[in-house]
Write a protein that holds these residues in place. Structure first.
Motif, PDB file in Angstrom:
ATOM      1  N   HIS A   1      43.687  46.703  27.095  1.00  0.00           N
ATOM      2  CA  HIS A   1      44.442  47.562  28.007  1.00  0.00           C
ATOM      3  C   HIS A   1      45.899  47.680  27.555  1.00  0.00           C
ATOM      4  O   HIS A   1      46.428  48.784  27.398  1.00  0.00           O
ATOM      5  CB  HIS A   1      44.337  46.955  29.409  1.00  0.00           C
ATOM      6  CG  HIS A   1      45.195  47.577  30.452  1.00  0.00           C
ATOM      7  ND1 HIS A   1      45.171  47.153  31.741  1.00  0.00           N
ATOM      8  CD2 HIS A   1      46.114  48.567  30.429  1.00  0.00           C
ATOM      9  CE1 HIS A   1      46.024  47.855  32.467  1.00  0.00           C
ATOM     10  NE2 HIS A   1      46.616  48.711  31.680  1.00  0.00           N
ATOM     11  N   ARG A   2      46.531  46.555  27.308  1.00  0.00           N
ATOM     12  CA  ARG A   2      47.941  46.561  26.891  1.00  0.00           C
ATOM     13  C   ARG A   2      48.112  47.234  25.536  1.00  0.00           C
ATOM     14  O   ARG A   2      49.056  47.993  25.320  1.00  0.00           O
ATOM     15  CB  ARG A   2      48.482  45.126  26.848  1.00  0.00           C
ATOM     16  CG  ARG A   2      48.525  44.424  28.194  1.00  0.00           C
ATOM     17  CD  ARG A   2      49.700  44.859  29.046  1.00  0.00           C
ATOM     18  NE  ARG A   2      50.969  44.606  28.418  1.00  0.00           N
ATOM     19  CZ  ARG A   2      51.736  43.557  28.635  1.00  0.00           C
ATOM     20  NH1 ARG A   2      51.366  42.629  29.501  1.00  0.00           N
ATOM     21  NH2 ARG A   2      52.886  43.420  28.012  1.00  0.00           N
ATOM     22  N   TRP A   3      47.202  46.954  24.600  1.00  0.00           N
ATOM     23  CA  TRP A   3      47.279  47.572  23.278  1.00  0.00           C
ATOM     24  C   TRP A   3      47.124  49.080  23.394  1.00  0.00           C
ATOM     25  O   TRP A   3      47.894  49.839  22.801  1.00  0.00           O
ATOM     26  CB  TRP A   3      46.195  47.000  22.352  1.00  0.00           C
ATOM     27  CG  TRP A   3      46.153  47.702  21.034  1.00  0.00           C
ATOM     28  CD1 TRP A   3      46.979  47.496  19.968  1.00  0.00           C
ATOM     29  CD2 TRP A   3      45.261  48.748  20.653  1.00  0.00           C
ATOM     30  NE1 TRP A   3      46.647  48.359  18.946  1.00  0.00           N
ATOM     31  CE2 TRP A   3      45.595  49.133  19.347  1.00  0.00           C
ATOM     32  CE3 TRP A   3      44.215  49.400  21.305  1.00  0.00           C
ATOM     33  CZ2 TRP A   3      44.914  50.141  18.670  1.00  0.00           C
ATOM     34  CZ3 TRP A   3      43.542  50.399  20.626  1.00  0.00           C
ATOM     35  CH2 TRP A   3      43.895  50.753  19.319  1.00  0.00           C
ATOM     36  N   LEU A   4      46.152  49.516  24.170  1.00  0.00           N
ATOM     37  CA  LEU A   4      45.895  50.952  24.311  1.00  0.00           C
ATOM     38  C   LEU A   4      47.112  51.666  24.901  1.00  0.00           C
ATOM     39  O   LEU A   4      47.489  52.740  24.437  1.00  0.00           O
ATOM     40  CB  LEU A   4      44.664  51.169  25.189  1.00  0.00           C
ATOM     41  CG  LEU A   4      43.990  52.509  25.091  1.00  0.00           C
ATOM     42  CD1 LEU A   4      43.395  52.730  23.713  1.00  0.00           C
ATOM     43  CD2 LEU A   4      42.893  52.619  26.137  1.00  0.00           C
ATOM     44  N   LEU A   5      47.742  51.060  25.889  1.00  0.00           N
ATOM     45  CA  LEU A   5      48.926  51.672  26.487  1.00  0.00           C
ATOM     46  C   LEU A   5      50.113  51.717  25.526  1.00  0.00           C
ATOM     47  O   LEU A   5      51.011  52.545  25.685  1.00  0.00           O
ATOM     48  CB  LEU A   5      49.322  50.927  27.764  1.00  0.00           C
ATOM     49  CG  LEU A   5      48.404  51.139  28.962  1.00  0.00           C
ATOM     50  CD1 LEU A   5      48.883  50.315  30.142  1.00  0.00           C
ATOM     51  CD2 LEU A   5      48.310  52.613  29.339  1.00  0.00           C
ATOM     52  N   SER A   6      50.118  50.867  24.524  1.00  0.00           N
ATOM     53  CA  SER A   6      51.226  50.855  23.561  1.00  0.00           C
ATOM     54  C   SER A   6      51.051  51.919  22.466  1.00  0.00           C
ATOM     55  O   SER A   6      51.964  52.131  21.675  1.00  0.00           O
ATOM     56  CB  SER A   6      51.363  49.473  22.920  1.00  0.00           C
ATOM     57  OG  SER A   6      50.323  49.242  21.992  1.00  0.00           O
ATOM     58  N   GLN A   7      49.900  52.566  22.426  1.00  0.00           N
ATOM     59  CA  GLN A   7      49.612  53.559  21.395  1.00  0.00           C
ATOM     60  C   GLN A   7      50.003  54.963  21.847  1.00  0.00           C
ATOM     61  O   GLN A   7      50.021  55.252  23.043  1.00  0.00           O
ATOM     62  CB  GLN A   7      48.114  53.545  21.059  1.00  0.00           C
ATOM     63  CG  GLN A   7      47.579  52.215  20.604  1.00  0.00           C
ATOM     64  CD  GLN A   7      48.267  51.728  19.352  1.00  0.00           C
ATOM     65  OE1 GLN A   7      48.329  52.418  18.355  1.00  0.00           O
ATOM     66  NE2 GLN A   7      48.794  50.516  19.407  1.00  0.00           N
TER      67      GLN A   7
END
Length: 161
Positions: free
Chosen positions: A19-25
């Motif tokens: 979730h956090r990684w996806l939001l950082s993209q």
């Protein structure tokens, strides 16, 4: 399709990190996250109660299309600017069986993977920071990378069919 809603398990370390990684993209469209077992999830997508969303990720487009399992993972990658080509590559017939096995295995063992990698939802920031060396010196040169010391811790039609 204007937005994607990803139904996730906020209590799973692996899910939270994704979730956090996806939001950082950088994404082509807005991505929203909703806990799969919440009242909001049942309101937005009544069918979610019939799916085993706790076992495999579910993604819903604002136009009513939805994906679960491997097609949902590929849809998440498809939504990202730096990963869309990779999503199409992984959807190729020659790679599809491997992608499906990997996605099912990760979904089935997500709590064990979270435990083995010591991933807890609230600790993502410190884990990511610990593994990113400063490149102001030659720390990023091949052979100079050192592992940081971590603190101790006691469906429907898919765009890839």
């Amino acid at each position: 399709m204007q937005t994607l809603t990803i139904f996730h398990d906020p209590g799973c370390g692996l899910c939270h990190n994704f979730h956090r990684w996806l939001l950082s993209q950088k994404a082509y469209l807005p991505i929203e996250f909703v806990a799969f077992d919440s009242e909001e999830a049942r309101t937005r997508f009544p069918l979610i109660a019939e799916l085993d969303a706790g076992a495999e990720i579910v993604v819903l487009a604002d136009d009513g299309r939805w994906w679960q399992g491997p097609p949902a993972w590929l849809t998440c990658l498809w939504a990202l600017r730096d990963y869309r080509k990779f999503a199409f590559l992984l959807a190729a017939p020659s790679l599809r069986p491997m992608v499906e096995r990997t996605c099912h295995l990760l979904s089935e063992k997500r709590f064990k993977v979270s435990q083995l990698l010591r991933l807890r939802p609230e600790e993502l920031g410190s884990i990511v920071a610990a593994y990113q060396p400063s490149c102001s010196t030659d720390a990023c040169a091949p052979g100079n990378l050192q592992r940081a010391k971590l603190p101790s811790r006691n469906a429907t039609t898919s765009p890839f069919s």
